[in-house]
Design a protein around this motif. Structure first.
Motif, PDB file in Angstrom:
ATOM      1  N   ASN A 192      23.754 -71.871  32.465  1.00 23.14           N
ATOM      2  CA  ASN A 192      24.149 -70.466  32.463  1.00 23.14           C
ATOM      3  C   ASN A 192      23.463 -69.716  33.594  1.00 23.14           C
ATOM      4  O   ASN A 192      22.367 -70.078  34.017  1.00 23.14           O
ATOM      5  N   GLY A 236      21.140 -63.969  33.425  1.00 26.60           N
ATOM      6  CA  GLY A 236      21.551 -62.579  33.572  1.00 26.60           C
ATOM      7  C   GLY A 236      22.433 -62.418  34.795  1.00 26.60           C
ATOM      8  O   GLY A 236      23.358 -63.192  35.025  1.00 26.60           O
ATOM      9  N   SER A 237      22.126 -61.410  35.616  1.00 25.22           N
ATOM     10  CA  SER A 237      22.928 -61.149  36.812  1.00 25.22           C
ATOM     11  C   SER A 237      22.385 -61.842  38.051  1.00 25.22           C
ATOM     12  O   SER A 237      22.883 -61.619  39.150  1.00 25.22           O
ATOM     13  N   VAL A 250      17.738 -58.761  20.327  1.00 23.15           N
ATOM     14  CA  VAL A 250      18.804 -59.366  21.126  1.00 23.15           C
ATOM     15  C   VAL A 250      20.174 -58.792  20.791  1.00 23.15           C
ATOM     16  O   VAL A 250      20.993 -58.553  21.685  1.00 23.15           O
ATOM     17  N   GLU A 251      20.425 -58.536  19.529  1.00 21.62           N
ATOM     18  CA  GLU A 251      21.773 -58.143  19.107  1.00 21.62           C
ATOM     19  C   GLU A 251      22.007 -56.638  19.059  1.00 21.62           C
ATOM     20  O   GLU A 251      23.162 -56.200  19.076  1.00 21.62           O
ATOM     21  N   LEU A 255      21.301 -54.310  23.817  1.00 22.19           N
ATOM     22  CA  LEU A 255      22.706 -54.244  24.224  1.00 22.19           C
ATOM     23  C   LEU A 255      22.947 -53.427  25.496  1.00 22.19           C
ATOM     24  O   LEU A 255      23.665 -53.883  26.396  1.00 22.19           O
ATOM     25  N   TYR A 267      21.971 -55.335  29.032  1.00 22.80           N
ATOM     26  CA  TYR A 267      22.794 -56.397  29.619  1.00 22.80           C
ATOM     27  C   TYR A 267      23.743 -55.821  30.667  1.00 22.80           C
ATOM     28  O   TYR A 267      23.909 -56.380  31.752  1.00 22.80           O
ATOM     29  N   GLN A 268      24.359 -54.702  30.338  1.00 16.67           N
ATOM     30  CA  GLN A 268      25.324 -54.089  31.258  1.00 16.67           C
ATOM     31  C   GLN A 268      24.639 -53.229  32.310  1.00 16.67           C
ATOM     32  O   GLN A 268      24.995 -53.268  33.495  1.00 16.67           O
ATOM     33  N   GLY A 304      18.795 -60.912  31.819  1.00 15.19           N
ATOM     34  CA  GLY A 304      18.958 -62.238  31.252  1.00 15.19           C
ATOM     35  C   GLY A 304      18.018 -62.402  30.069  1.00 15.19           C
ATOM     36  O   GLY A 304      16.980 -61.739  29.990  1.00 15.19           O
ATOM     37  N   ASN A 350      25.328 -67.327  21.461  1.00 19.67           N
ATOM     38  CA  ASN A 350      25.331 -65.907  21.815  1.00 19.67           C
ATOM     39  C   ASN A 350      25.540 -65.777  23.324  1.00 19.67           C
ATOM     40  O   ASN A 350      24.736 -66.280  24.109  1.00 19.67           O
ATOM     41  N   ASN A 406      24.976 -63.522  25.390  1.00 24.27           N
ATOM     42  CA  ASN A 406      23.922 -62.808  26.111  1.00 24.27           C
ATOM     43  C   ASN A 406      22.648 -63.633  26.267  1.00 24.27           C
ATOM     44  O   ASN A 406      21.703 -63.196  26.926  1.00 24.27           O
ATOM     45  N   SER A 459      20.762 -66.659  27.859  1.00 24.63           N
ATOM     46  CA  SER A 459      20.879 -67.564  29.003  1.00 24.63           C
ATOM     47  C   SER A 459      20.353 -68.958  28.669  1.00 24.63           C
ATOM     48  O   SER A 459      20.957 -69.965  29.026  1.00 24.63           O
TER      49      SER A 459
END
Length: 331
Positions: free
Chosen positions: A7, A10-11, A192-193, A197, A200-201, A206, A279, A281, A283
């Protein structure tokens, strides 16, 4: 054996194996270089490229063991993703925390023990409320600019603290924390959930999670509170964790997951690891193993991910009863 997949962290452009291998508890406490060499070699054979440590693990011995194994096996450094963490470096007043002094000196100590010129990711092991976050951001960017780390991140920080890091980094034209290492499993899910949130955006954060089996609770081996002699909860320095983790209600819900695992023809541990890795999100899931059989079982969990249908996930939810409540949104 299941095929390893990789994976994006992240970005970033860094590719990490879906499962990682961590040295917490085991290296320097339960095994030395000879035993670690066997397990790390097997991990690489299975495609694991992510190896995690920290300056505090076995007072630095865990890093030394990783360095010795990598050197003895003659691995190409570019094939590996090595992560470590600074915060608890010693007893002196400046041997802990996230001051510029300790970050720089701690990083140099980590590299010396690892016998490496750089780590792929250096993490701030915990937040340091006694040091201004801007000082920490500048110091972490200093070690990146000097090539001692390629990326930096955090472990067990709050979303608010990570956001503050990023806003400071953007103002200074610097790199923010690219990865967070939180605990994540069927019994620990809030960060994490829910909490992370927006990160992540907004920042491309990551996530490299640890303790996918809740220190072994989700393997089912502690049924009725019985502690096997070869488990981590049998170690003297983990007795407090055992008393907080082995609660009758929790053990009962874990036992109720066993029929689901049996129907799938897998172990409870494989179900727990596959659930974490599914999940989008996440990595990489940092796993631990002190026996080759445990490592083999962990990797086989990758075969389970495709079996986690929406219906099965709902069944798991109704059994474990741990889903965090998302905050209400008023518009």
């Amino acid at each position: 054996m299941a095929q390893m997949f990789y994976n994006q962290l992240g970005s970033t452009g860094l590719k990490v194996s879906a499962l990682g291998y961590g040295s917490w508890v085991s290296f320097g406490n339960q095994m030395e270089t000879k035993e670690a060499k066997v397990l790390m070699a097997k991990a690489r054979e299975f495609g694991i490229n992510f190896f995690d440590s920290a300056e505090v693990y076995a007072n630095g011995r865990a890093e030394e063991i990783i360095g010795e194994v990598v050197k003895e096996l003659g691995w190409r450094r570019s094939d590996l993703v090595i992560t470590t963490k600074v915060f608890w470096g010693g007893a002196g007043p400046n041997d802990k925390g996230l001051s510029r002094k300790h970050i720089i000196e701690g990083t140099k100590g980590c590299l010396e023990r690892l016998q490496m010129d750089y780590v792929d990711i250096m993490l701030c092991h915990r937040p340091d409320t006694s040091t201004p976050i801007e000082e920490t951001v500048r110091a972490m960017n200093y070690i990146v600019d000097n090539g001692w780390a390629l990326y930096w991140g955090t472990s067990e920080w709050s979303a608010q603290q990570i956001t503050e890091c990023w806003e400071i980094a953007r103002r200074l034209g610097m790199m923010g924390p690219m990865v967070e290492e939180p605990e994540y499993n069927l019994l620990a899910r809030e960060k994490v959930e829910v909490e992370f949130l927006p990160l992540y955006q907004n920042y491309g954060l990551g996530v490299a999670t640890w303790s996918p089996l809740a220190s072994g609770v989700l393997t089912g081996k502690y049924s009725k509170g019985v502690i096997p002699a070869d488990s981590r909860f049998a170690l003297d320095n983990y007795s407090n964790l055992a008393s907080r983790s082995l609660l009758p209600d929790v053990l009962g819900r874990v036992d109720n997951l066993k029929p689901i695992a049996r129907e799938l023809g897998i172990s409870l541990a494989q179900l727990g690891i596959a659930w974490c890795a599914s999940n989008p999100n996440v990595s990489t899931v940092i796993t631990g193993a002190t026996k080759e059989s445990q490592l083999v079982e962990n990797v086989k969990a990758l075969e389970v991910i495709q079996k986690l249908t929406p219906e099965l996930m709902d069944r798991i939810e109704s059994t474990i009863l741990s889903k965090p409540k998302k905050p209400e949104v008023f518009r």
